[in-house]
Design an enzyme around this catalytic site. Structure first.
Site, PDB file in Angstrom:
ATOM      1  N   SER A   1      -0.327   0.534   7.562  1.00 11.01           N
ATOM      2  CA  SER A   1      -0.602  -0.771   6.978  1.00 11.01           C
ATOM      3  C   SER A   1      -1.172  -1.720   8.029  1.00 11.01           C
ATOM      4  O   SER A   1      -2.207  -1.437   8.628  1.00 11.01           O
ATOM      5  CB  SER A   1       0.665  -1.319   6.326  1.00 11.01           C
ATOM      6  OG  SER A   1       0.388  -2.418   5.500  1.00 11.01           O
TER       7      SER A   1
ATOM      8  N   GLU B   1      -2.301   2.506  -4.593  1.00 11.47           N
ATOM      9  CA  GLU B   1      -2.083   1.311  -3.773  1.00 11.47           C
ATOM     10  C   GLU B   1      -3.295   0.395  -3.802  1.00 11.47           C
ATOM     11  O   GLU B   1      -4.445   0.849  -3.900  1.00 11.47           O
ATOM     12  CB  GLU B   1      -1.740   1.687  -2.333  1.00 11.47           C
ATOM     13  CG  GLU B   1      -2.807   2.464  -1.566  1.00 11.47           C
ATOM     14  CD  GLU B   1      -2.406   2.650  -0.113  1.00 11.47           C
ATOM     15  OE1 GLU B   1      -2.014   1.650   0.533  1.00 11.47           O
ATOM     16  OE2 GLU B   1      -2.478   3.797   0.379  1.00 11.47           O
TER      17      GLU B   1
ATOM     18  N   HIS C   1       1.658   2.834  -1.351  1.00 12.23           N
ATOM     19  CA  HIS C   1       1.466   2.319  -0.003  1.00 12.23           C
ATOM     20  C   HIS C   1       2.487   2.897   0.972  1.00 12.23           C
ATOM     21  O   HIS C   1       3.693   2.761   0.786  1.00 12.23           O
ATOM     22  CB  HIS C   1       1.571   0.789  -0.032  1.00 12.23           C
ATOM     23  CG  HIS C   1       1.213   0.127   1.257  1.00 12.23           C
ATOM     24  ND1 HIS C   1      -0.023   0.265   1.840  1.00 12.23           N
ATOM     25  CD2 HIS C   1       1.927  -0.689   2.084  1.00 12.23           C
ATOM     26  CE1 HIS C   1      -0.062  -0.433   2.962  1.00 12.23           C
ATOM     27  NE2 HIS C   1       1.111  -1.016   3.137  1.00 12.23           N
TER      28      HIS C   1
END
Length: 304
Positions: free
Chosen positions: A151, A245, A275
């Site tokens: 991320s 996601e 995610h």
């Protein structure tokens, strides 16, 4: 096809997120939110058997050496955690970093970089680069270091490498990005296409986190949103994303930009995954396979 177990885990995540919103978690202060995340992670996160953690301080930052079993001599994964540049820590991401290290047969260095909004851009990049330079001073060669992150940590890995390249410093051997957050303008199609599928993220939350991190800078700054950067001279990239996601487009744009500059890119979109599903560890078949593939990429890179 996604596993049956993934179906139930994703449903459980959606329920947990909705429950958190009902409890008005979003109205709590930053410190309390961070403490809640860390507490939940300590209850749920399980380290691989035989994992060893050595605490240290690097350039004023808390950090950990994480090792599991035998490791390649002189090789290291520098892991940068996700959390929207504002949340998470070793407590939330230590198990994921440890599993990646175990799969790769490599020690992991895990620093806790400074977080927004107290420390907005470019604090996190400065910290990542300082830790990388510290490794070089310890005798590691750039070819023996791989950046990895999920991320925001994936975006941070890319941004730090951009700075190193532009300053004519030796670059890491490769970069591993798990569901990278690299477009803080939220311009990709998946932000709308996957808004009902994503069990974790929503557009409003992502935009709020982007604003906290960017501070007074524009969201399309290439070190804030690396999809707007140019990648000539970059090391190989290994990218994983899920098609449930909202950040799927971030990963796709990153792969396309890097390939256009002649970078060697390994990119895979996983069906039915959300995610950073890799953090589900040994309980999710897709997480186990994804981490195995990361480990194989790291091994190939270091054996060259």
């Amino acid at each position: 096809m996604p596993s049956l177990r993934s179906y139930f885990i994703e449903k459980g995540i959606k329920w947990s997120v909705k429950r958190a919103f009902r409890k008005e978690v979003i109205d709590k202060g930053m410190d309390e939110k961070r403490q809640m995340l860390d507490s939940a992670a300590r209850r749920l996160g399980k380290l691989p058997e035989g994992c060893r953690v050595e605490k240290l301080e690097i350039e004023g930052l808390y950090a950990e050496w994480i090792s599991t079993g035998r490791a390649m001599d002189g090789k290291v994964i520098l892991y940068l955690h996700g959390g929207g540049y504002a949340f998470c820590s070793a407590n939330t991401h230590r198990p994921l970093a440890a599993r990646i290290g175990r799969a790769a047969g490599v020690r992991v260095l895990f620093p806790e970089y400074r977080l927004a909004p107290e420390h907005p851009f470019p604090a996190a990049i400065e910290d990542a680069i300082n830790v990388y330079r510290w490794l070089i001073r310890q005798g590691y060669h750039s070819k023996d270091i791989i950046f990895a992150g999920d991320s925001a940590g994936g975006g941070l890995s890319i941004a730090a490498t951009l700075v190193l390249r532009d300053q004519n410093e030796p670059l890491p051997a490769a970069i591993v990005c798990l569901s990278p957050w690299v477009d803080l303008t939220s311009s990709g199609e998946s932000y709308r296409k996957n808004k009902e599928k994503d069990p974790y993220l929503n557009l409003g939350g992502v935009r709020k986190a982007a604003s906290m991190y960017a501070g007074t800078e524009a969201l399309d700054h290439p070190l804030i949103s690396p999809v707007f950067a140019e990648y000539t001279g970059f090391p190989p990239l290994f990218i994983q994303a899920g098609n449930h996601e909202i950040l799927q487009s971030d990963a796709e744009k990153l792969a396309a930009q890097a390939r256009a500059a002649g970078v060697n890119v390994s990119f895979k979109v996983w069906d039915g995954m959300w995610h950073v599903w890799q953090i589900s560890g040994d309980v999710l078949p897709e997480a186990k396979r994804a981490i195995y593939e990361i480990g194989e990429f790291v091994k190939r890179t270091f054996r060259k």
